[in-house]
Design an enzyme around this catalytic site. Sequence first.
Site, short mmCIF file in Angstrom:
data_model
loop_
_atom_site.label_atom_id
_atom_site.label_comp_id
_atom_site.label_asym_id
_atom_site.label_seq_id
_atom_site.Cartn_x
_atom_site.Cartn_y
_atom_site.Cartn_z
N GLY A 93 1.33 3.88 -2.87
CA GLY A 93 1.45 2.74 -1.96
C GLY A 93 2.81 2.73 -1.28
N SER A 94 3.28 1.54 -0.99
CA SER A 94 4.50 1.40 -0.18
C SER A 94 5.76 1.65 -1.02
CB SER A 94 4.56 -0.02 0.38
OG SER A 94 4.59 -0.94 -0.69
N CYS A 118 -1.11 8.60 4.69
CA CYS A 118 0.25 8.76 4.17
C CYS A 118 0.89 9.99 4.79
CB CYS A 118 0.25 8.85 2.66
SG CYS A 118 -0.81 10.13 2.02
N GLU A 173 8.31 3.87 8.70
CA GLU A 173 6.91 4.28 8.65
C GLU A 173 6.11 3.37 9.58
OE1 GLU A 173 4.74 3.73 4.91
OE2 GLU A 173 3.78 5.66 5.27
N GLU A 192 3.79 7.74 -5.55
CA GLU A 192 3.45 8.45 -4.32
C GLU A 192 3.49 7.44 -3.19
OE1 GLU A 192 -0.12 10.52 -5.38
OE2 GLU A 192 0.88 11.15 -7.22
N LEU A 193 4.58 7.49 -2.43
CA LEU A 193 4.89 6.38 -1.53
C LEU A 193 4.76 6.81 -0.06
CD1 LEU A 193 7.91 5.11 -3.68
CD2 LEU A 193 5.46 4.62 -3.95
P1 NAP Z 1 1.11 -1.45 -1.03
O1 NAP Z 1 1.16 -2.76 -0.36
O2 NAP Z 1 2.30 -1.02 -1.78
O3 NAP Z 1 -0.14 -1.52 -2.02
C1 NAP Z 1 -0.61 -0.40 -2.74
C2 NAP Z 1 -1.24 -0.87 -4.02
O4 NAP Z 1 -0.19 -1.36 -4.84
C3 NAP Z 1 -2.20 -2.03 -3.89
O5 NAP Z 1 -3.16 -1.93 -4.91
C4 NAP Z 1 -1.30 -3.24 -4.13
O6 NAP Z 1 -2.00 -4.36 -4.56
C5 NAP Z 1 -0.42 -2.69 -5.21
N1 NAP Z 1 0.88 -3.29 -5.35
C6 NAP Z 1 1.85 -3.40 -4.40
N2 NAP Z 1 2.96 -3.96 -4.94
C7 NAP Z 1 2.67 -4.21 -6.25
C8 NAP Z 1 3.39 -4.79 -7.32
N3 NAP Z 1 4.64 -5.24 -7.18
N4 NAP Z 1 2.78 -4.89 -8.51
C9 NAP Z 1 1.53 -4.45 -8.68
N5 NAP Z 1 0.78 -3.89 -7.70
C10 NAP Z 1 1.35 -3.78 -6.51
O7 NAP Z 1 0.74 -0.31 -0.03
P2 NAP Z 1 -0.47 -0.30 1.01
O8 NAP Z 1 -0.07 -1.03 2.22
O9 NAP Z 1 -1.72 -0.71 0.34
O10 NAP Z 1 -0.61 1.25 1.29
C11 NAP Z 1 0.03 1.87 2.33
C12 NAP Z 1 1.22 2.64 1.82
O11 NAP Z 1 0.81 3.59 0.87
C13 NAP Z 1 1.91 3.42 2.90
O12 NAP Z 1 3.29 3.30 2.75
C14 NAP Z 1 1.46 4.84 2.64
O13 NAP Z 1 2.32 5.82 3.13
C15 NAP Z 1 1.37 4.85 1.17
N6 NAP Z 1 0.50 5.93 0.69
C16 NAP Z 1 1.08 7.02 0.12
C17 NAP Z 1 0.30 8.09 -0.31
C18 NAP Z 1 0.93 9.31 -0.91
O14 NAP Z 1 0.19 10.12 -1.44
N7 NAP Z 1 2.23 9.49 -0.85
C19 NAP Z 1 -1.08 8.02 -0.16
C20 NAP Z 1 -1.64 6.89 0.43
C21 NAP Z 1 -0.83 5.84 0.85
P3 NAP Z 1 -2.45 -5.51 -3.52
O15 NAP Z 1 -3.27 -4.86 -2.49
O16 NAP Z 1 -3.20 -6.45 -4.38
O17 NAP Z 1 -1.17 -6.07 -2.96
#
Ligand code: NAP
Length: 462
Positions: free
Chosen positions: A208-209, A264, A363, A230-231
């Site tokens: 995620g982020s 990502c 990003e 993996e961010l």
């Molecule tokens: P996100 O807001 O960080 O959420 C990702 C996941 O993490 C969701 O299930 C979210 O839950 C959970 N989450 C976030 N903060 C948390 C915390 N403090 N405690 C527990 N769970 C938490 O990211 P996103 O917007 O969904 O995804 C996009 C990001 O992912 C982009 O930055 C992208 O580059 C990255 N990404 C990276 C890869 C890689 O392989 N490097 C692959 C795919 C995506 P909720 O939805 O309930 O908030």
Amino acid sequence: MTKTIQCISPVDGRVYAERSTLTLAEAEAAVERARQAQIDWAERPLAERIKLVKAGIAALSAMKERVVEELAWQMGRPTRYGGEFGGINERTDYMTGIAAKALAPVVVEASDRFERRIEREPHGVILVVAPWNYPYMTAINTIVPALIAGNSVVLKHASQTLLVGERLAEALHAGGVPGDVFQNVVLSHDVTESLIGQRAFGFVNFTGSVGGGAAIEKAAAGTFTATGLELGGKDPGYVMDDADLDAAVDSLMDGAMYNAGQCCCGIERIYVHESLYDAFVEKAVKWVGALKLGNPFDADTTIGPMANRRFADTIRGQIDDAVAEGAKALIDPALFPADDGGAYLAPQILVDVNHEMRVMREESFGPVVGIMPVADDEEAIAMMNDCDYGLTASLWTNDADRAARIGRRINTGTVFMNRCDYLDPALCWTGCKDTGRGAALSALGYMSVTRPKSYHLKKVTK
Ligand code: NAP
């Protein structure tokens, strides 16, 4: 305390699904069931675990129609692309195929006097936190090897894709993976962090982020829980003077725009050798002009709404700021009448950009890309490395030695030549800098979901 999580569909703004989160006590009980169930699961033969996981993924494939429709409602991906089954099956086949070799003990000595070996021990209970952008593929990257290696898995999926974890559970259970060995849970951030802080898991894989990754790392601090993070990314493409121009345009623009740019490893910055720059830009504009923005259920839609209106607002802000700072937007939004100022966003190409602009530094995770001319490899390397992220870089040339030479100087987890925006399951999926640290897929992926355990068995007493 429970709270209600809603998935607001980007298709038309309806509440598509809603679920209650578990209380901390309920979540702790789920983890305890996972812990108990893992003991028996780990004792089953590897071949049996592989068979059941494969059967689970086959059961998921059998739900394809429903999964594709739900994906369109939850995160806007056009149904014409048929979900993520190509990648899901490719990764599952590869990871199941290498499991026996990757998990085999390293035998140092097996004699009458000693047995000395390093085995791979499952962590126990693994938490997978998954994002919405490729909600199946990102989740199975860890779930498949984790289960095969003998762990139980607790999945907390993204609020935007609330139903994905349920489908994965349904499929894996139908395939024969026991209910407590794989559990989908709906958790708030607070409860997730509390569980991690209590050392509930042997390993946490978070995709995620950057902000989310930092929160997970903080929650794990002092517990010594292993984490895979993996961010985000801001992945560059570099088109060299000897590149196949048409192939470069096709692939890099697809890498920038596919899934409405929500990949990502999507291409967010393109550097083109000055001898090809004008031609590249002209072809790229034509390429984007042929996209069709619209309802993801329409057969001719190639770019759907962004998963959430707030993501589109971020991109609009980046574009507006860049234009105010001197960038030129080459795509006329009038070409995309479906742009509603909300989740439906016209794709955009920006030129006359520089690295002072947010759109070239932060990003974007959306259908916008900045293109800059460069004089030579040195300038391109400097530009590619001038970035807080380090996921992938895509180099376009006919010269593999040149690509490898440049690749060695680029700070990313993966270097591609003449392709982009792809995860090769035989290679390690990883990053550096703000992209975090992790090692998913490949034989190294099995190292992440297990820990080494040494056996030194002395058979003689003298
Ligand atoms: P996100 O807001 O960080 O959420 C990702 C996941 O993490 C969701 O299930 C979210 O839950 C959970 N989450 C976030 N903060 C948390 C915390 N403090 N405690 C527990 N769970 C938490 O990211 P996103 O917007 O969904 O995804 C996009 C990001 O992912 C982009 O930055 C992208 O580059 C990255 N990404 C990276 C890869 C890689 O392989 N490097 C692959 C795919 C995506 P909720 O939805 O309930 O908030």
